[in-house]
Design an enzyme around this catalytic site. Structure first.
Site, short mmCIF file in Angstrom:
data_model
loop_
_atom_site.label_atom_id
_atom_site.label_comp_id
_atom_site.label_asym_id
_atom_site.label_seq_id
_atom_site.Cartn_x
_atom_site.Cartn_y
_atom_site.Cartn_z
N ASP A 285 0.84 -1.20 0.00
CA ASP A 285 0.00 0.00 0.00
C ASP A 285 0.88 1.26 0.00
O ASP A 285 2.11 1.17 0.14
CB ASP A 285 -0.89 -0.04 1.25
CG ASP A 285 -1.97 1.02 1.22
OD1 ASP A 285 -2.29 1.51 0.12
OD2 ASP A 285 -2.49 1.37 2.30
N ASP B 49 -8.86 3.70 -2.24
CA ASP B 49 -9.87 4.14 -1.27
C ASP B 49 -11.13 4.67 -1.94
O ASP B 49 -11.29 5.88 -2.14
CB ASP B 49 -9.26 5.21 -0.36
CG ASP B 49 -8.12 4.65 0.46
OD1 ASP B 49 -7.96 3.42 0.49
OD2 ASP B 49 -7.38 5.45 1.06
N GLU C 49 2.61 5.15 -3.94
CA GLU C 49 2.63 6.11 -5.08
C GLU C 49 3.97 6.84 -5.17
O GLU C 49 4.37 7.15 -6.30
CB GLU C 49 1.48 7.11 -4.92
CG GLU C 49 0.11 6.50 -5.03
CD GLU C 49 -0.26 5.55 -3.89
OE1 GLU C 49 0.15 5.81 -2.75
OE2 GLU C 49 -0.91 4.55 -4.15
C1 GLC Z 1 -4.77 3.40 2.76
C2 GLC Z 1 -5.26 2.17 2.01
C3 GLC Z 1 -6.34 1.50 2.82
C4 GLC Z 1 -5.78 1.13 4.20
C5 GLC Z 1 -5.27 2.37 4.89
C6 GLC Z 1 -4.59 2.04 6.21
O1 GLC Z 1 -5.76 4.36 2.86
O2 GLC Z 1 -5.71 2.51 0.74
O3 GLC Z 1 -6.81 0.36 2.15
O4 GLC Z 1 -6.78 0.53 4.96
O5 GLC Z 1 -4.33 3.03 4.07
O6 GLC Z 1 -3.52 1.19 6.01
#
Ligand code: GLC
Length: 737
Positions: free
Chosen positions: A384, A453, A387
């Site tokens: 995650d 998200d 980017e």
């Molecule tokens: C980001 C991710 C999400 C995750 C959050 C906390 O917003 O896109 O899926 O739950 O981080 O890790």
């Protein structure tokens, strides 16, 4: 990205042209990005040609000196723009509007490179990855720059998490694709500036792009994925149901989720651990207060057929007492600025960024991931924030990874994180389980994806269909959105409609944000659990069909979930349908995506279509055209084609179970399919390939490739109300009607 072998090279209209198969590369001398490793041999340029043959096409010039690709009959397929394509910075004073908080929508500039393509009135333009809009991108402008922005994505969003610089055009003269492999920020303006102009503008990228030719979208996608690389074969289990939340905060809570699924008789394959399993958000660590024995938890769950997926972020906590930080610092493996390690902030606060492009760092990440997975018996990694996200403002352009500036490596950062992570599975001889949020067009061989998200909004439910189908067309067949929506509170009705609409989403994961209401299927009421469960069971029953499609994605780049135009390219009505999808060629799904709606128009392409019993209230045979179909809360518009031959399982609780019965569902008319059987997880293990056909009376199964001892004991054929079971054998003939 693969090195394709160019057979012809020449100079046309002042541009270098190379050809391989149906791929035409157009580039300026000196172009080529080492990060993407392109092949270019200047010695082989032929300056004397005025046209090049590319299969059934000719690449040449128009009388006024524009590049043009024609078919044998002279019909133009692609041509450079013939008008004034200059795009200047806008001068208008924006200060008044900005007082009210408006943001400037169109930031125009002079590009170093501008690729200008002419669009005819009837052309539709597909592709560009995860953007939150319908399948046809015409009339929009997108900026390819991987961006973490959790606010409500809609069709106005120019940048999301991924940069897939590929468009597939359904043009007046035929289909073609354009791929721009440059990793810098670039703009795709699809007729938004001038209706008949599609331009790709890059402020610092070079002229270097590919035209991909083909009779059908399928041909173009096959050639495109040959160029950028096809996805790894997914493990079977990954096609199972997955439950997540930011965050299940303790060992007990995770077990309760598994219990909830079991008690309600709902199938489940994975539970995800979001950032709170970590010790102070230090990646590859575990908070021992909340998760005193994570390995034991994994082992307990594994016995129930459930595995854990752990989130890993790139942001490494700047902390001398933390081994990962120390190791990366000692190997000079962090991004730097002005000769100093660059700091920004992510979840752990003050954070630094690993240089995944460096081989030593990549090896370190691979080994650390492998050890972490081994120690805690973790089944998959969720990459995650790559980017990369940065809470203290965007990274400046001069943050360096090795010799590369941030403006050049930014869009590839997610891919390189995922590559280093996927290599940890290779070490174990396992197919990877890696999901990433950020990626580039070349990332599919290393990772699967999800769309970041979203929110618990009907608009986001609606957007999920074209998003997943488009990612498929862009070479990313294993994709999914957060079912029920990540941000905001989901309602019962929205969750039910969401699972109905996304039930064939290759990545099937219900995920929600902290401070939102619980979103597991059993967190609402009995009716929700029952309907959600009915759809999950359908998904598990159809797992072998999806797995066969995953094989074909791996072998030829075919999407699993397809937009309607992909399967019916010559049907005008299908060209702009965004709220209905194909699952392979035998199923179409037209779900409800509006609140309170209990009836919708379904489009039936040529052929005969029959409603899936128990899912669809409408079981009439339908043929070409639209029909209004009632769909109460517990129903969705799922239809099969009359010539369907669909392999199925029955009654599985998870995909670690080895089914002993292969069920083949027949639509009633003559048809055929190819089906695969293997251990579902190893890279090198053998497999069986079955050819199955039905001629209207007799069903035949024959084994085309035999490399695996089949787990099937029984073969059952289902056709209308008939159900015939026989002992399984590698060659079988069954009289059905
Ligand atoms: C980001 C991710 C999400 C995750 C959050 C906390 O917003 O896109 O899926 O739950 O981080 O890790």
């Amino acid at each position: 990205m693969r090195d394709v072998c160019y057979k012809t090279t020449a100079v046309l209209c002042g541009k270098n042209i190379s050809v391989d198969g149906n791929i035409v590369r157009v580039f300026e001398t000196g172009a080529g990005d080492e990060l993407v490793k392109l092949f270019f041999d200047p010695e082989r340029l032929d300056y004397s040609s005025d046209a090049i043959k590319v299969g059934a096409y000719t690449v040449g010039a128009t009388p006024d000196g524009r590049l043009r690709v024609c078919r044998a009959d002279g019909k133009t397929v692609v041509e450079e723009y013939d008008g004034d394509a200059t795009v200047y910075a806008e001068e208008k004073d924006f200060s008044l509007a900005s007082l009210e908080g408006h943001k400037k929508e169109n930031v125009r500039c002079e590009y170093r490179t501008q690729i200008n393509i002419k669009l005819a009135d009837v052309d539709c333009v597909y592709g560009l990855g995860d953007k939150a809009a319908g399948v046809d991108r015409r009339g929009y402008e997108y900026v390819q720059w991987n961006t973490d922005d959790p606010s409500q994505h809609n069709e106005n969003y120019k940048s999301l998490y991924k940069s897939i610089n590929f468009v597939l055009v359904s043009g007046k003269g035929g289909f073609y694709g354009i791929f721009y492999p440059d990793t810098h920020k670039c703009t795709f303006n699809i007729g938004a500036y001038k209706a008949d102009l599609m331009f790709i503008g890059s402020e610092c990228g070079r002229l270097d792009y590919y035209i991909i030719l083909g009779e059908t979208p399928r041909d173009v996608v096959r050639e495109y994925t040959r160029l950028v690389g096809r996805p790894a074969l997914v493990r079977l289990k990954m096609l199972g149901n997955q439950q997540s939340r930011w965050s299940y905060g303790s060992q007990d809570e995770v077990e309760k989720i598994a219990d909830g699924y079991a008690e309600n008789g709902l199938p489940l394959d994975y539970i995800h651990l979001d950032i709170d399993y970590m010790d102070g958000y230090r990646v590859y660590t575990v908070d021992k207060t909340r998760f005193p024995d994570l390995r034991m938890l994994s082992e307990k769950l594994e016995k129930r057929g459930v595995e854990l997926v752990a989130i890993i972020d790139p942001g490494v906590k700047s902390d001398d007492g933390y081994a990962v930080y120390r190791d990366l610092s000692n190997m000079n493996g962090l991004a730097v600025r002005n000769g100093e390690v660059y700091h920004n902030a992510v979840w752990p606060g003050d954070s630094v960024y690993p240089d995944y492009f460096d081989r030593e760092v990549a090896r370190y990440v691979t080994e650390t991931t492998a050890n972490f997975m081994r120690d805690y018996k973790i089944g998959g990694i969720w990459c995650d924030m790559n980017e990369p996200a940065s809470f203290n403002g965007p990274l400046p352009d001069d943050v360096m990874c090795g010799e590369y500036c941030h403006d050049r490596w930014h869009n590839l950062y997610g891919e390189y994180m995922a590559r280093a992570t996927a290599a940890a599975f290779e070490l174990e001889g396992k197919r990877p389980y890696v999901i990433t949020r950020a990626c580039f067009g070349t990332s599919a061989p290393f990772t699967t994806v999800w769309n970041g998200d979203n929110q618990s909004l009907w608009a986001h439910l609606k957007a999920s269909l074209p998003q997943i189908a488009t990612m498929g067309v862009c070479g990313f067949p294993i994709d999914g959105v957060d079912i029920g929506g990540f941000g905001g509170d989901c309602t019962k009705e929205l969750l039910i409609r969401w699972i109905e609409a996304n039930i064939f989403s290759p990545l099937l994961r219900n995920h929600s944000s902290m401070h939102t209401r619980s979103q597991e299927p059993f967190a609402f009421d009995g009716e929700t659990t029952e309907i959600y469960g009915k759809f999950l069971r359908l998904r598990y029953d159809l797992a072998p069909y999806l797995y066969d499609l995953a094989h074909s994605a791996h072998e030829c780049g075919e999407p699993i979930i397809r937009p309607m135009f992909y399967s019916y390219p010559d049907d005008e009505a299908c060209r702009r349908i965004s709220d209905q999808i194909m699952i392979g060629e035998y199923l179409t799904l037209a779900p409800i995506t509006d609140q309170g709606c209990e009836c919708r128009a379904v489009y039936f392409p040529r052929g005969e279509w029959i409603g899936w019993k128990g899912i669809n209230a409408d079981v009439k045979t339908r043929s070409k055209g639209y029909a209004a179909v009632p769909m109460q809360l517990e129903c969705s518009g799922l239809y099969y084609r009359a010539d369907a031959v669909i392999p199925m399982y029955s009654g599985l609780r998870n995909l670690s179970e080895k089914p002993s019965e292969l069920i083949v569902f027949l639509g009633g008319k003559a048809g055929r399919c190819i089906s695969y059987e293997d251990d579902g997880k190893s890279v090198a293990g053998g497999r069986n390939v079955y050819s199955m056909s039905f001629d209207g009376k007799i069903f035949r199964l024959s084994t085309v490739v035999r490399g695996y001892d089949s787990d099937y004991k029984t073969l059952t054929v289902v056709c209308d109300d008939k159900r015939i079971s026989v002992p399984f054998d590698y060659e079988r003939r069954i009289k059905v009607l």
